[in-house]
Design a protein around this motif. Structure first.
Motif, PDB file in Angstrom:
ATOM      1  N   THR A   1     -27.291  -4.961 -40.957  1.00 57.52           N
ATOM      2  CA  THR A   1     -27.257  -4.586 -39.537  1.00 57.52           C
ATOM      3  C   THR A   1     -28.206  -3.444 -39.198  1.00 57.52           C
ATOM      4  OG1 THR A   1     -24.995  -5.409 -39.287  1.00 57.52           O
ATOM      5  CG2 THR A   1     -25.748  -3.823 -37.655  1.00 57.52           C
TER       6      THR A   1
ATOM      7  N   CYS B   1     -23.067  -5.973 -30.935  1.00 56.50           N
ATOM      8  CA  CYS B   1     -23.685  -7.151 -30.334  1.00 56.50           C
ATOM      9  C   CYS B   1     -23.167  -8.387 -31.083  1.00 56.50           C
ATOM     10  CB  CYS B   1     -25.211  -7.080 -30.378  1.00 56.50           C
ATOM     11  SG  CYS B   1     -25.939  -7.282 -32.024  1.00 56.50           S
ATOM     12  N   PRO B   2     -23.277  -9.562 -30.469  1.00 58.33           N
ATOM     13  CA  PRO B   2     -22.747 -10.786 -31.105  1.00 58.33           C
ATOM     14  C   PRO B   2     -23.454 -11.109 -32.415  1.00 58.33           C
ATOM     15  CG  PRO B   2     -23.177 -11.149 -28.773  1.00 58.33           C
ATOM     16  CD  PRO B   2     -23.784  -9.823 -29.116  1.00 58.33           C
TER      17      PRO B   2
ATOM     18  N   ARG C   1     -21.786  -6.093 -35.838  1.00 62.31           N
ATOM     19  CA  ARG C   1     -22.189  -7.345 -35.205  1.00 62.31           C
ATOM     20  C   ARG C   1     -21.105  -8.390 -35.409  1.00 62.31           C
ATOM     21  NH1 ARG C   1     -27.899  -9.209 -37.345  1.00 62.31           N
ATOM     22  NH2 ARG C   1     -27.311 -10.959 -36.011  1.00 62.31           N
TER      23      ARG C   1
ATOM     24  N   GLU D   1     -22.043  -2.402 -25.493  1.00 59.94           N
ATOM     25  CA  GLU D   1     -22.224  -3.828 -25.790  1.00 59.94           C
ATOM     26  C   GLU D   1     -23.632  -4.274 -25.423  1.00 59.94           C
ATOM     27  OE1 GLU D   1     -19.219  -6.050 -23.801  1.00 59.94           O
ATOM     28  OE2 GLU D   1     -17.577  -4.775 -24.519  1.00 59.94           O
ATOM     29  N   TYR D   2     -24.193  -5.135 -26.263  1.00 59.24           N
ATOM     30  CA  TYR D   2     -25.559  -5.629 -26.060  1.00 59.24           C
ATOM     31  C   TYR D   2     -25.586  -7.139 -26.215  1.00 59.24           C
ATOM     32  CZ  TYR D   2     -26.156  -0.694 -27.033  1.00 59.24           C
ATOM     33  OH  TYR D   2     -26.027   0.676 -27.009  1.00 59.24           O
ATOM     34  N   ASP D   3     -26.577  -7.757 -25.593  1.00 60.35           N
ATOM     35  CA  ASP D   3     -26.699  -9.211 -25.661  1.00 60.35           C
ATOM     36  C   ASP D   3     -27.430  -9.688 -26.902  1.00 60.35           C
ATOM     37  OD1 ASP D   3     -25.374  -9.573 -23.221  1.00 60.35           O
ATOM     38  OD2 ASP D   3     -27.234  -9.301 -22.083  1.00 60.35           O
ATOM     39  N   SER D   4     -28.202  -8.789 -27.530  1.00 60.99           N
ATOM     40  CA  SER D   4     -29.011  -9.211 -28.673  1.00 60.99           C
ATOM     41  C   SER D   4     -29.158  -8.073 -29.671  1.00 60.99           C
ATOM     42  CB  SER D   4     -30.410  -9.641 -28.204  1.00 60.99           C
ATOM     43  OG  SER D   4     -31.128  -8.506 -27.720  1.00 60.99           O
ATOM     44  N   VAL D   5     -29.563  -8.441 -30.873  1.00 65.08           N
ATOM     45  CA  VAL D   5     -29.831  -7.453 -31.919  1.00 65.08           C
ATOM     46  C   VAL D   5     -30.951  -6.510 -31.487  1.00 65.08           C
ATOM     47  CG1 VAL D   5     -30.707  -7.168 -34.269  1.00 65.08           C
ATOM     48  CG2 VAL D   5     -29.025  -8.960 -33.780  1.00 65.08           C
ATOM     49  N   ASP D   6     -31.984  -7.081 -30.868  1.00 66.37           N
ATOM     50  CA  ASP D   6     -33.127  -6.263 -30.464  1.00 66.37           C
ATOM     51  C   ASP D   6     -32.733  -5.235 -29.408  1.00 66.37           C
ATOM     52  OD1 ASP D   6     -36.093  -5.948 -30.797  1.00 66.37           O
ATOM     53  OD2 ASP D   6     -36.046  -6.301 -28.639  1.00 66.37           O
ATOM     54  N   GLU D   7     -31.891  -5.650 -28.475  1.00 66.08           N
ATOM     55  CA  GLU D   7     -31.431  -4.728 -27.434  1.00 66.08           C
ATOM     56  C   GLU D   7     -30.613  -3.595 -28.058  1.00 66.08           C
ATOM     57  OE1 GLU D   7     -28.679  -4.786 -23.377  1.00 66.08           O
ATOM     58  OE2 GLU D   7     -29.243  -6.680 -24.333  1.00 66.08           O
TER      59      GLU D   7
END
Length: 233
Positions: A46, A232-233, A194, A8-14
């Motif tokens: 994505t 990620c969200p 996502r 799990e990630y907080d952002s697309v970039d991460e």
């Protein structure tokens, strides 16, 4: 039981940084072991930030062959073409990009042609990277009259032509896709998705396994290797 590990990630970039790093490791390991790497990449939005991160990575791209895991039956210069985005990113840095379709309008014949092209490649792929649609399809394994062909093709069969039913409104065209057997032959399977809705859909498909009504659930239910899912969200 499907063995899946969620990242799990907080952002697309991460997420893009992490997935690009994982794919880079797969490439390096394949080249060290076999002096070549074969990767199947998805289409859609994505993957694009991940493509960008990968293109910036210092990898031995001249030893890497990339195919689309599925393709729409459109001209290669069409914005709907999956191989167009792959080629635009990875040809300039030296990778070999192999289209799986040509100028064949009939999806069954296009599937036969794609299968013949893929038979010429060194199999199995080091990576099949999958996405998932909001309807639960993966690659171009959709609900419809050709679902059984894609799910239950012989192990030697690498691609089939499909006509989704209903046709997706964002790309209402026939497709060619890797078969379930071809996807599951990969040394590594990686999924990127996502949004909370897709996460819940995929979690349910994994829980349902063989009884899933969604194509991705039916595909993953046969997997013998662990699946890495990046979200990620």
């Amino acid at each position: 039981m499907i063995e899946a590990e969620w990242w799990e990630y907080d952002s697309v970039d991460e997420m893009a940084n992490a997935v690009a790093g994982d794919i880079g490791f797969i490439v390096d390991s394949a080249i060290e072991a076999r002096n070549a790497a074969l990767l199947a990449f998805p289409g859609g939005e994505t993957p694009m930030p991940i493509y960008t991160k990968l293109a910036e990575a210092s990898l031995p791209w001249k030893r890497v062959t990339i195919i689309p895991g599925d393709e729409r039956l459109v001209p290669m210069d069409s914005e709907l073409s999956n191989v167009r985005a792959i080629a635009k990113t990875f040809l300039p840095i030296g990778a070999r990009v192999v289209p799986i379709t040509g100028d064949i309008a009939d999806h069954k014949l296009a599937g036969n042609s794609a299968d013949a092209r893929l038979q010429d490649l060194s199999w199995p792929p080091d990576l099949v990277w999958l996405g998932m649609g909001s309807d639960g399809h993966t690659a171009s394994i959709f609900a419809g009259p050709d679902l059984d062909d894609a799910l239950n093709a012989p192990k030697a069969r690498r691609a089939v032509g499909v006509m989704p039913d209903p046709l997706p409104p964002e790309a209402p065209v026939a497709r060619v896709t890797l078969t379930r057997a071809a996807i599951l032959s990969a040394r590594t399977i990686l999924i990127t998705i996502r949004g909370q809705q897709k996460r819940e859909l995929l979690e349910q498909a994994i829980e349902d396994g063989h009884s899933s009504k969604l194509p991705i659930g039916r595909v993953l239910a046969e997997a013998e290797q662990p699946i890495d899912i990046h979200w990620c969200p």
